[in-house]
Design a protein around this motif. Sequence first.
Motif, PDB file in Angstrom:
ATOM      1  N   GLY A   1       5.762  21.137  -4.615  1.00  0.00           N
ATOM      2  CA  GLY A   1       6.570  20.079  -5.231  1.00  0.00           C
ATOM      3  C   GLY A   1       7.424  19.382  -4.195  1.00  0.00           C
ATOM      4  N   SER A   2       7.919  20.166  -3.242  1.00  0.00           N
ATOM      5  CA  SER A   2       8.760  19.595  -2.185  1.00  0.00           C
ATOM      6  C   SER A   2       7.938  18.647  -1.285  1.00  0.00           C
ATOM      7  CB  SER A   2       9.353  20.728  -1.351  1.00  0.00           C
ATOM      8  OG  SER A   2       9.984  20.216  -0.219  1.00  0.00           O
ATOM      9  N   LEU A   3       6.691  19.054  -1.021  1.00  0.00           N
ATOM     10  CA  LEU A   3       5.822  18.196  -0.192  1.00  0.00           C
ATOM     11  C   LEU A   3       5.568  16.853  -0.889  1.00  0.00           C
ATOM     12  CD1 LEU A   3       3.962  17.937   2.324  1.00  0.00           C
ATOM     13  CD2 LEU A   3       2.113  18.849   0.912  1.00  0.00           C
ATOM     14  N   ALA A   4       5.277  16.942  -2.193  1.00  0.00           N
ATOM     15  CA  ALA A   4       5.031  15.704  -2.957  1.00  0.00           C
ATOM     16  C   ALA A   4       6.284  14.837  -2.944  1.00  0.00           C
ATOM     17  CB  ALA A   4       4.627  16.044  -4.387  1.00  0.00           C
ATOM     18  N   GLN A   5       7.438  15.477  -3.072  1.00  0.00           N
ATOM     19  CA  GLN A   5       8.689  14.700  -3.085  1.00  0.00           C
ATOM     20  C   GLN A   5       8.935  14.046  -1.722  1.00  0.00           C
ATOM     21  OE1 GLN A   5      12.416  16.898  -3.221  1.00  0.00           O
ATOM     22  NE2 GLN A   5      13.228  15.412  -4.698  1.00  0.00           N
ATOM     23  N   SER A   6       8.707  14.819  -0.671  1.00  0.00           N
ATOM     24  CA  SER A   6       8.948  14.265   0.676  1.00  0.00           C
ATOM     25  C   SER A   6       8.034  13.064   0.932  1.00  0.00           C
ATOM     26  CB  SER A   6       8.669  15.320   1.745  1.00  0.00           C
ATOM     27  OG  SER A   6       9.456  16.441   1.504  1.00  0.00           O
TER      28      SER A   6
ATOM     29  N   TYR B   1       0.836  -1.202   0.000  1.00  0.00           N
ATOM     30  CA  TYR B   1       0.000   0.000   0.000  1.00  0.00           C
ATOM     31  C   TYR B   1       0.880   1.265   0.000  1.00  0.00           C
ATOM     32  CZ  TYR B   1      -3.765  -3.142   1.636  1.00  0.00           C
ATOM     33  OH  TYR B   1      -4.679  -4.156   1.771  1.00  0.00           O
ATOM     34  N   LEU B   2       1.889   1.255   0.878  1.00  0.00           N
ATOM     35  CA  LEU B   2       2.725   2.456   1.002  1.00  0.00           C
ATOM     36  C   LEU B   2       3.518   2.694  -0.278  1.00  0.00           C
ATOM     37  CD1 LEU B   2       3.984   2.159   4.705  1.00  0.00           C
ATOM     38  CD2 LEU B   2       2.116   3.552   3.809  1.00  0.00           C
ATOM     39  N   SER B   3       4.031   1.616  -0.887  1.00  0.00           N
ATOM     40  CA  SER B   3       4.783   1.772  -2.139  1.00  0.00           C
ATOM     41  C   SER B   3       3.890   2.358  -3.220  1.00  0.00           C
ATOM     42  CB  SER B   3       5.311   0.432  -2.656  1.00  0.00           C
ATOM     43  OG  SER B   3       5.971  -0.236  -1.647  1.00  0.00           O
ATOM     44  N   ILE B   4       2.636   1.857  -3.263  1.00  0.00           N
ATOM     45  CA  ILE B   4       1.704   2.365  -4.282  1.00  0.00           C
ATOM     46  C   ILE B   4       1.384   3.834  -3.988  1.00  0.00           C
ATOM     47  CG2 ILE B   4      -0.665   2.143  -5.168  1.00  0.00           C
ATOM     48  CD1 ILE B   4      -0.338  -0.944  -4.609  1.00  0.00           C
ATOM     49  N   ALA B   5       1.241   4.153  -2.694  1.00  0.00           N
ATOM     50  CA  ALA B   5       0.991   5.551  -2.324  1.00  0.00           C
ATOM     51  C   ALA B   5       2.197   6.402  -2.711  1.00  0.00           C
ATOM     52  CB  ALA B   5       0.713   5.659  -0.828  1.00  0.00           C
ATOM     53  N   GLY B   6       3.403   5.868  -2.498  1.00  0.00           N
ATOM     54  CA  GLY B   6       4.630   6.579  -2.896  1.00  0.00           C
ATOM     55  C   GLY B   6       4.638   6.832  -4.399  1.00  0.00           C
TER      56      GLY B   6
ATOM     57  N   GLY C   1      13.701  -1.188  -5.644  1.00  0.00           N
ATOM     58  CA  GLY C   1      13.127   0.138  -5.407  1.00  0.00           C
ATOM     59  C   GLY C   1      13.927   0.863  -4.343  1.00  0.00           C
ATOM     60  N   PHE C   2      14.290   0.131  -3.304  1.00  0.00           N
ATOM     61  CA  PHE C   2      15.097   0.721  -2.230  1.00  0.00           C
ATOM     62  C   PHE C   2      16.466   1.144  -2.766  1.00  0.00           C
ATOM     63  CE2 PHE C   2      17.936   0.510   1.441  1.00  0.00           C
ATOM     64  CZ  PHE C   2      17.211   1.214   2.394  1.00  0.00           C
ATOM     65  N   LEU C   3      17.040   0.284  -3.614  1.00  0.00           N
ATOM     66  CA  LEU C   3      18.366   0.592  -4.179  1.00  0.00           C
ATOM     67  C   LEU C   3      18.289   1.789  -5.127  1.00  0.00           C
ATOM     68  CD1 LEU C   3      19.689  -3.051  -4.768  1.00  0.00           C
ATOM     69  CD2 LEU C   3      20.301  -1.468  -2.927  1.00  0.00           C
ATOM     70  N   VAL C   4      17.178   1.933  -5.819  1.00  0.00           N
ATOM     71  CA  VAL C   4      16.982   3.115  -6.671  1.00  0.00           C
ATOM     72  C   VAL C   4      17.044   4.376  -5.813  1.00  0.00           C
ATOM     73  CG1 VAL C   4      15.186   4.380  -7.939  1.00  0.00           C
ATOM     74  CG2 VAL C   4      15.711   2.028  -8.574  1.00  0.00           C
ATOM     75  N   TRP C   5      16.381   4.278  -4.650  1.00  0.00           N
ATOM     76  CA  TRP C   5      16.366   5.445  -3.750  1.00  0.00           C
ATOM     77  C   TRP C   5      17.799   5.811  -3.317  1.00  0.00           C
ATOM     78  CZ3 TRP C   5      16.979   5.141   1.905  1.00  0.00           C
ATOM     79  CH2 TRP C   5      16.842   6.385   2.524  1.00  0.00           C
ATOM     80  N   LEU C   6      18.625   4.791  -3.076  1.00  0.00           N
ATOM     81  CA  LEU C   6      20.006   5.078  -2.678  1.00  0.00           C
ATOM     82  C   LEU C   6      20.750   5.804  -3.798  1.00  0.00           C
ATOM     83  CD1 LEU C   6      21.073   1.775  -0.824  1.00  0.00           C
ATOM     84  CD2 LEU C   6      20.294   3.936   0.166  1.00  0.00           C
ATOM     85  N   LYS C   7      20.448   5.435  -5.041  1.00  0.00           N
ATOM     86  CA  LYS C   7      21.117   6.071  -6.189  1.00  0.00           C
ATOM     87  C   LYS C   7      20.503   7.431  -6.515  1.00  0.00           C
ATOM     88  CE  LYS C   7      23.541   2.599  -8.437  1.00  0.00           C
ATOM     89  NZ  LYS C   7      24.875   2.846  -8.922  1.00  0.00           N
ATOM     90  N   ASP C   8      19.190   7.546  -6.222  1.00  0.00           N
ATOM     91  CA  ASP C   8      18.414   8.707  -6.671  1.00  0.00           C
ATOM     92  C   ASP C   8      17.572   9.174  -5.490  1.00  0.00           C
ATOM     93  OD1 ASP C   8      16.867  10.507  -8.099  1.00  0.00           O
ATOM     94  OD2 ASP C   8      15.695   8.993  -9.174  1.00  0.00           O
ATOM     95  N   PRO C   9      18.239   9.774  -4.442  1.00  0.00           N
ATOM     96  CA  PRO C   9      17.576   9.995  -3.146  1.00  0.00           C
ATOM     97  C   PRO C   9      16.307  10.845  -3.228  1.00  0.00           C
ATOM     98  CG  PRO C   9      19.931  10.408  -2.992  1.00  0.00           C
ATOM     99  CD  PRO C   9      19.637  10.232  -4.438  1.00  0.00           C
ATOM    100  N   GLY C  10      16.204  11.735  -4.176  1.00  0.00           N
ATOM    101  CA  GLY C  10      14.971  12.548  -4.274  1.00  0.00           C
ATOM    102  C   GLY C  10      14.011  11.984  -5.291  1.00  0.00           C
TER     103      GLY C  10
END
Lengths: 538, 308
Positions: free
Chosen positions: B131-136, B104-109, B188-197
Motif C-alpha cells: 500500500g505504501s508503494l502504491a501511495q508513493s 500521462y503522469l497524472s493519469i498514471a498517478g 490537483g497540486f493544491l489537493v496534494w498540499l492539503k492531502d499530502p498522502g
Amino acid sequence: MKPEEISKSAEQLVDLNPAKFATLPPPYENYKESPLVQLSDDQKTRWEHSLDGVSALTLPKPQTPEEEEQLVASFLLGLEKLLTKENNWTFLQPLALSLEYCAKCQTCAEACPVFEASGRQDIYRPTFRADVLRKVAKKYLSPGGKFLAGFRGHDIELTWDLVARLAELAYRCTLCRRCASVCPVGVDNGLINHELRKLFSQELGIAATEIHEKGSVKHLKFGSSTGMTTAAIGDIIEYLEDDIEEKIGRRITIPLNKKGAEILLVHNAGEFMSWPENPMSFAILFDAAGIDYTISTELAGYDGVNYGLWYDDVQFARVAIKHLEIARELGVKKIVIGECGHAHKALSVIADRLLPGEQMIPRESSYTLLWDIVKSGKIKFDPSKNDFPVTLHDPCNIVRLMGIVKPQREILKAITPPGRFREMTPHGVANYCCGGGSGFAIMSSGNFTDWKIKLSGRKKLQQMLGAFQGEMDPEIKKMVCAPCSNCKGQIRDLMQNYEVFEKTGIWYTGLVEMMVNAMVDQDAPFVEWPSDEEDDDM
Amino acid sequence: MSWIQILTYLCGAIFIVAFATKLLKYATMPMHVRWELYPIPHEGKHKSYGGSFYEEIDHWKNERHKDHLAQYMFMLPEILFIKALYEDNRSLWYWSFPFHMGLYLSIAGLAFLAIGAILQIMGLPSSTALGSLAQSLTILLGVVGYVLGTIGVVGLVIKRMSDPELSEFSAPIDYMNLIWLGAIFVTGFLVWLKDPGFGISRDYLVSIITFSPMKDQLTGMHYLNLLLFLSFFAYFPFTHMTHMVSKYFMWDKVKWDDNPNIGDPGVDAKIKTYLGYPVTWSAAHIGAQGGKKSWADVATENPWAKKE
C-alpha cells in the motif's frame, strides 16, 4: 489571414508579390522575379479570380443571385454526400478523421513547398482550405452547428465567394502529401484537398478542363488524353521503330496486342508525343534483355494515365477498370507501368481495392523490372558513357506514396561513373514535388501556367540548382534524371522559363534514356542535350 | 450516496458511452481504398529509408513479412515523446511535450491511486509495504504530472496567443480547453498540499469502487478539483482532443495500411457490397440517375464510348 476571411467581399483576397517569393540559389541569387501574368479585363469580367488573381479553372461567374444560391446549395449538398458511405466509401474514413482532428499546430505548413515558395501566404497553408471545409461542415451540417459557432471556432459564412475561391484553392495544392507525412496526429490535409476536388467535380461538374474534358473524357472517348486515337497508335509505334533503326542501326519490332505475353507495358501516352525517346528506350532495353511484352492498341490501353486520380473517383474507376480488362483479355501475367508517377499510384495502389481480388492483375513498376534487368547482367553497361554530373528527382507518387526508392538509385549508380551521381536535398520519401503534380503539369488555362512555374515549381528549381552548386559553369553539362512523364513536363517548363540550360548547363531526361546511353552495344550517344540541336543546325 | 458520487458515476458513464460510440463510428466505416504513405515502419529496418514490397520483382509471389517489432519501436517514442513534433515543429514541442507528459503522469498517478484504493479494500492500507508503494507512486507521478502539465498549459496558451501563425487558426474554445486542463493540474497540486498522502482522495475512490458512503469529508479543494476533472472527463470524448483516435486510425488503418488485395474472401465480400451502394452524385458525367445506379453501374459505363 483567418480561414473565415475567405467569405469576405473583395475583388481579390490576396495580391501575390514576387519580391516575397522564396529566393533561388546561384546563379539566380539576384534574379528579379517578374510579376505574375494578369488576366485581361475581359477575362476578369468573365472568370472567377478573386482568390489570388489566378484562374486555373476559368470558372464562369454566375449571372444572377439565384444562380449563385443554387451553386452554393449544390456545394453544401455535395459536402453532405462526401460524408456518406454510399457516395464516398472510397475515402470516407480518412476524410472524416482528417476533418475532425486537426490540432491547428501548423507543422504541416512548414512542409508545404507552395506555402514556402509563396513567401508564406496564409491561403496556401495546407490547413487553410481544410479549415474552411471543416468550418462549413461543422456549422452547416452538424447538429447544433450554429450554436456558439464563433466560440467554437467555425462561424464561417457560406457564400458564393467562399465556394468560388475554394474551387480555385483546390488547384493550388499538388497533392504531394508532404503535409500528411509530418502531421503529429496523422491528419491528411492533402486528402481533404483531393476530396474537395471530387466534391466540385462529382456534384457541380467543376474541374480543370485539362484533366476532365481534355483529360479523362478524351481518354475514354478516343483512347488517350493526348487525343491519340486507337487508329493512330499503330502508326506512331511504326514511327518509333523507324527512329530506333535510325538511332541504333537495327530494326526492333515493338509487339502489339500479343496475346499471352508475359507483360503488358503501359506508357503515359504523352511520352509518344513529347519524349518519344522514352518509349524507344524501353523497346531497346526490353529487346536486349529478351523481355516478353506487348503494348495494347485498345481504347485506353496504350495510355497509362488516369487523371481521375486527382479529382473524380468515378472517372478514375472507369479508366482503371479499362486497364485491368485489357490486361485480362490479353492474358498477360502482369502490367508493367512505364515512367509515369501518377499512373503507378493509380493502377498499383488506388485501384487495388476497386474490384474483387480474382479480377485483379499484378502490377509492377518499371523501375523494379529495370533494376532486375541491370542485376541480371543481360545488358552490358559502360558507365563512362554517362560521364556527367547527375541528380535524381523523386516523383512523389512513386516514392513517398508507393515506397519505391532504391531501384532507381541502384540503376543510376550502375550506369554512371563513381562520384557522378549526387542526391538532392532532401530526397527519397522526403522529396519535394516537381510542382506539376495533381495535373498541374498539363494545366495551362487562364494565367495558371505562370503561377505553377513561379510558385509550385519553385522549390524543385531550388533543389535542382542546389544539387549542382560549385559546378554551375554552363559548359559543364549536368543532368536531372526525372523518371516520370508529368514531372518532366513541369521540369521542361521550369527550365524554359528560367533558361536553366543556357545559364547553368542543367538539362533533364528519363531513367531509361540514360540506361540506353550507357549500353555497350550503343555506339552513338542516345541522350540528347539542347546544345546538340544547335550543333546540328550549324 | 452523495451527489458527488452520483456525478462521478454519471460522468464516467457519459465518457464510456461517448468514447465507445466514437471508436465504433470510425471502426465501422467502410474499408477505404489504399492511401498509404512511406516510410511504413512494419516494412522493417532494411527498408527504413521508406522502401516497400513494390521494390521487389514479382512482389505478389513473395511471402509478406511485417515487422511488428519495428512498428512498436516506432510508436513508443512517438506516443511517449511526441517524436514527430520534436522533429518537425520544435518550438511547439517545448510546451507540448511537458503538457502531454504531465497528462500521462497524472493519469498514471490516478491509476496508482485506484490501485491503492483496491489494496485498501483488500485489507492492505498504505501502512503496509504494498500500500505504501502504491501511495508513493501516486504522489510521485501525480505531483510531477501536475507540475509538468501546468508548465505545458501555460507555455501552450502563451505560444498560441503570441504566435500569429497559431492565433489566426485558434478559437476561444481552444484556449478554454487548455485553461480547463490547467485548472485541473493546479487544483490537483493544491489537493496534494492539503492531502499530502492523497488519503482522502483514496477513501473517495474506495467509496466509488464499493458503492458505499465516503468515510472522510472531502475538502473544498477536493470538490473543486473533482468538479473540474469530472466535467472535463464527460466533455472530452466530444472534442478533437481525442486525437489518440485519429492517431490510431490514420496511422494504423490509413498511412500504414499497405495490404494488397490478393483475393481475401473477406475483402472481396466488402468490395462487392460497396460496389452495390447507390450513387447520388449529381454531375452529368457521373450519370447516377439520382441513386438508381450503383457504383458497379457507373464505374463500368463509358458514356463516351462509340455506340456499336
